[in-house]
Scaffold this active site. Structure first.
Site, PDB file in Angstrom:
ATOM      1  N   HIS A   4      39.597 -16.541 -27.394  1.00 47.85           N
ATOM      2  CA  HIS A   4      39.554 -16.477 -28.946  1.00 47.85           C
ATOM      3  C   HIS A   4      39.311 -17.851 -29.677  1.00 47.85           C
ATOM      4  O   HIS A   4      39.019 -18.357 -30.284  1.00 47.85           O
ATOM      5  CB  HIS A   4      40.528 -15.958 -30.137  1.00 47.85           C
ATOM      6  CG  HIS A   4      40.249 -13.988 -29.867  1.00 47.85           C
ATOM      7  ND1 HIS A   4      41.214 -13.366 -29.863  1.00 47.85           N
ATOM      8  CD2 HIS A   4      39.332 -13.654 -30.328  1.00 47.85           C
ATOM      9  CE1 HIS A   4      40.416 -12.631 -29.641  1.00 47.85           C
ATOM     10  NE2 HIS A   4      39.011 -12.085 -29.881  1.00 47.85           N
ATOM     11  N   ASP A  40      51.336 -10.618 -34.032  1.00 51.03           N
ATOM     12  CA  ASP A  40      49.549  -9.916 -34.074  1.00 51.03           C
ATOM     13  C   ASP A  40      49.750  -9.578 -33.078  1.00 51.03           C
ATOM     14  O   ASP A  40      49.141  -9.537 -31.737  1.00 51.03           O
ATOM     15  CB  ASP A  40      49.284 -11.310 -33.885  1.00 51.03           C
ATOM     16  CG  ASP A  40      47.223 -11.920 -33.295  1.00 51.03           C
ATOM     17  OD1 ASP A  40      47.054 -11.193 -33.458  1.00 51.03           O
ATOM     18  OD2 ASP A  40      46.909 -12.998 -33.468  1.00 51.03           O
ATOM     19  N   MET A  41      48.708  -8.461 -33.577  1.00 47.52           N
ATOM     20  CA  MET A  41      49.064  -6.873 -32.676  1.00 47.52           C
ATOM     21  C   MET A  41      47.390  -6.502 -32.470  1.00 47.52           C
ATOM     22  O   MET A  41      47.618  -5.893 -33.341  1.00 47.52           O
ATOM     23  CB  MET A  41      50.071  -6.278 -32.710  1.00 47.52           C
ATOM     24  CG  MET A  41      50.476  -4.755 -32.631  1.00 47.52           C
ATOM     25  SD  MET A  41      51.861  -4.097 -33.448  1.00 47.52           S
ATOM     26  CE  MET A  41      50.940  -2.225 -33.344  1.00 47.52           C
ATOM     27  N   TRP A 100      48.910   8.301 -29.653  1.00 45.51           N
ATOM     28  CA  TRP A 100      48.343   8.641 -31.218  1.00 45.51           C
ATOM     29  C   TRP A 100      49.058   7.740 -32.550  1.00 45.51           C
ATOM     30  O   TRP A 100      48.010   7.598 -33.081  1.00 45.51           O
ATOM     31  CB  TRP A 100      48.936   9.724 -31.325  1.00 45.51           C
ATOM     32  CG  TRP A 100      50.448  10.299 -31.302  1.00 45.51           C
ATOM     33  CD1 TRP A 100      51.352   9.520 -32.230  1.00 45.51           C
ATOM     34  CD2 TRP A 100      50.776  10.059 -30.858  1.00 45.51           C
ATOM     35  NE1 TRP A 100      52.472   9.982 -31.034  1.00 45.51           N
ATOM     36  CE2 TRP A 100      52.963  10.351 -30.283  1.00 45.51           C
ATOM     37  CE3 TRP A 100      50.469  10.876 -28.147  1.00 45.51           C
ATOM     38  CZ2 TRP A 100      54.033  10.518 -29.233  1.00 45.51           C
ATOM     39  CZ3 TRP A 100      51.834  11.002 -27.635  1.00 45.51           C
ATOM     40  CH2 TRP A 100      53.308  11.089 -28.035  1.00 45.51           C
ATOM     41  N   LYS A 101      49.410   7.043 -31.507  1.00 46.03           N
ATOM     42  CA  LYS A 101      50.655   5.460 -32.993  1.00 46.03           C
ATOM     43  C   LYS A 101      49.245   4.165 -32.885  1.00 46.03           C
ATOM     44  O   LYS A 101      49.087   4.293 -34.217  1.00 46.03           O
ATOM     45  CB  LYS A 101      51.671   4.906 -32.638  1.00 46.03           C
ATOM     46  CG  LYS A 101      52.853   6.460 -32.294  1.00 46.03           C
ATOM     47  CD  LYS A 101      53.829   5.794 -33.037  1.00 46.03           C
ATOM     48  CE  LYS A 101      54.958   6.778 -32.459  1.00 46.03           C
ATOM     49  NZ  LYS A 101      56.170   7.430 -33.189  1.00 46.03           N
ATOM     50  N   GLY A 112      56.196 -14.545 -32.119  1.00 48.96           N
ATOM     51  CA  GLY A 112      55.503 -15.815 -32.483  1.00 48.96           C
ATOM     52  C   GLY A 112      56.320 -17.007 -32.418  1.00 48.96           C
ATOM     53  O   GLY A 112      55.979 -18.029 -31.400  1.00 48.96           O
ATOM     54  N   VAL A 160      55.748 -14.337 -36.385  1.00 52.74           N
ATOM     55  CA  VAL A 160      54.241 -13.659 -36.594  1.00 52.74           C
ATOM     56  C   VAL A 160      54.071 -13.035 -35.738  1.00 52.74           C
ATOM     57  O   VAL A 160      53.641 -13.237 -34.178  1.00 52.74           O
ATOM     58  CB  VAL A 160      53.243 -15.380 -36.129  1.00 52.74           C
ATOM     59  CG1 VAL A 160      51.689 -14.781 -36.693  1.00 52.74           C
ATOM     60  CG2 VAL A 160      53.708 -16.244 -37.422  1.00 52.74           C
TER      61      VAL A 160
END
Lengths: 327, 327
Positions: A44, A173-174, A225-226, A299, A171
């Site tokens: 990114h 970030d998932m 499923w989560k 993080g 942090v």
């Protein structure tokens, strides 16, 4: 090879100025792309920059568009991104959420008709840097089947939770798939298997083969499923709050643009840093699975990589760097 | 065997009144326990009631305690549960969050020195029923190792996200381990393996054997590092906001009491129900893995079970029912 942060940023900024981005917007966008590479999120950062440029050239990202507040409901604001640069619009929205939270203890800014925000963590770090708890999420085009289904219907909608911490912000970030397609490609290029199942093969069996998973387009939601349920909730929350395009509509449009994001901020004077220290210290006392390794908080690795990049320069892919230099 | 909702609720209420719970508190607590059984969450309904009674008798839950607002920061309030009944205190806090959000668009109520709230989903349904988006989470004693570690240091801190929906609210109620110990016990009692790996065996290999996992106490976080990071963030957010006991302190105390919870509410007049319909409809168009099955949204199965319980009575474990009748 490595380049310095300022060289990377200035190079990207020059391209953006050529594309008619105004000075301040080119500055912010270049900073975010360069920071993502600096923090090790190449997918990114620099590596995504040519795709961004391409979308600008196609007219799907408008360099001149400014985000606009279109609804105010107390501390909940709805903004329209007018299909401008997703990174710029998102940083404006998080700034606004920070401003509102600092005055009123909390806030929520939802934006529609925005574009890809690149790394979600960017806006989490931004909130934490300002002393706020930040929670943000985005939707995306369908790239993952819902649990119990075979075809992609859910975006890999990431969730970011960030809190300020005196020894380095925390942090999370998932993304909602166990491995992103970007991560799977890294394994593919190295000819390696994934360390855990990342999706299904043609026979419908769980697989660690990135090539087999790419063929079926059946990436595995994190926690089965989560992750599937959480990804769906992100899209639902965004649609409810922003009134923007759902994953269904984004996917149908054929291009990943016109996304929605949400930025929640909480501010409080005493954020009990001593208790945060206690949690981190306690978690790290678990005997490691591999001797000599340390348990990391969300993080922690990002910050280490950032410090390393600042010392030694940012590692860049040479082909990609040359490509961007020639833009 | 089955019992009616009113019979179950009145039976539990009678016990609570005997334990010196005031009338209104006995009413609310009995209603929550009975509703949890009605919705199929037996582990936090009837089956958990004797444990709750035991904690009251031990003096760890105070039937007379009333929750109290101890800090106001704009729309962010901190409450002290004074070690009262966790279900009662939590429903009061969610009510307060709803009240604040309806006036101001959003709110956050964090409570410390509270007790176990049983099923987190209860308070999600409560928010959605009131027309609000509800986000809530709790901490717990350590029951899961952090990613990369061998010993439990994280609570299985559930996250609940609920949104109102005209055809049945959408409620995600998600614990951070792939399978809870309660769920693993169900498989153990039936002599069955888990459908997916749920933790590690003594040799350090991923296992589907619930007995082997119970022995190592190495339950697997949902999505590996993802569930681990999210569980840690929940504890951090709760400590920061409430100033209450962390998982470290709860675990050290030897009893799972004195927990913290957080209740976030968002209210907005137009919550774009048409877009929510669109998301659900689109998700359900994925070809199912097993022919004839349907893809469910979070909370859909709960609602089906609730309707079934209301028609046919609530299925109860006979031994447990007799035990509670004799209390």
């Amino acid at each position: 090879m490595t380049v310095s942060f300022s060289e990377l940023k200035e190079t990207l900024k020059k391209v953006l100025l050529q594309l008619s981005f105004p000075q301040n917007k080119a500055e912010i966008c270049a900073d975010i792309f360069a920071s993502n590479s600096r923090d090790g999120v190449h997918s990114h950062g620099l590596n995504r920059f040519p795709v961004f440029v391409d979308l600008v050239k196609k007219g799907l990202i408008d360099p001149m568009a400014e985000p606009e507040c279109v609804e105010q409901n107390g501390l909940l604001e709805v903004w329209d991104g007018h299909l401008g640069a997703g990174t710029y619009n998102s940083s404006i929205c998080m700034d606004r959420a920070i401003e509102l939270a600092k005055k009123n203890s909390m806030s929520c800014v939802a934006i529609r008709n925005n574009n890809h925000w690149m790394r979600g963590g960017t806006y989490g770090w931004q909130a934490a840097e300002a002393g706020c708890i930040g929670i943000c999420f985005t939707n995306a085009s369908a790239g993952m089947p819902p649990w119990g289904g075979k075809e992609p219907r859910l975006g890999n909608n990431p969730l970011v939770i960030a809190v300020p911490h005196h020894e380095g912000h925390i942090v999370l970030d998932m993304a909602m798939s166990q491995f992103s397609y970007g991560k799977m490609q890294e394994y593919e290029l190295k000819g390696r298997s994934l360390p855990f199942s990342g999706g299904y093969d043609r026979e419908g069996n769980l697989s660690t083969d990135p090539v087999a998973i790419k063929q079926t387009k059946r990436a595995l939601p994190a926690g089965f499923w989560k992750g599937s349920g959480l990804a769906m909730m992100m899209d639902i929350l965004l649609a409810m709050l922003s009134g923007g395009r759902t994953t269904a509509k984004i996917t149908a449009s054929g291009n990943e643009y016109g996304l929605s994001q949400c930025f929640i901020c909480i501010y409080k004077e005493n954020l009990h840093q001593d208790l945060v220290d206690e949690i981190i210290a306690y978690t790290k006392t678990a005997i490691p699975v591999e001797a000599g390794t340390e348990i990391a908080y969300p993080g922690e690795q990002t910050l280490k990589r950032r410090i390393q990049s600042e010392k030694e320069g940012i590692i860049v892919d040479e082909t990609m760097w040359k490509k961007v230099l020639s833009l």
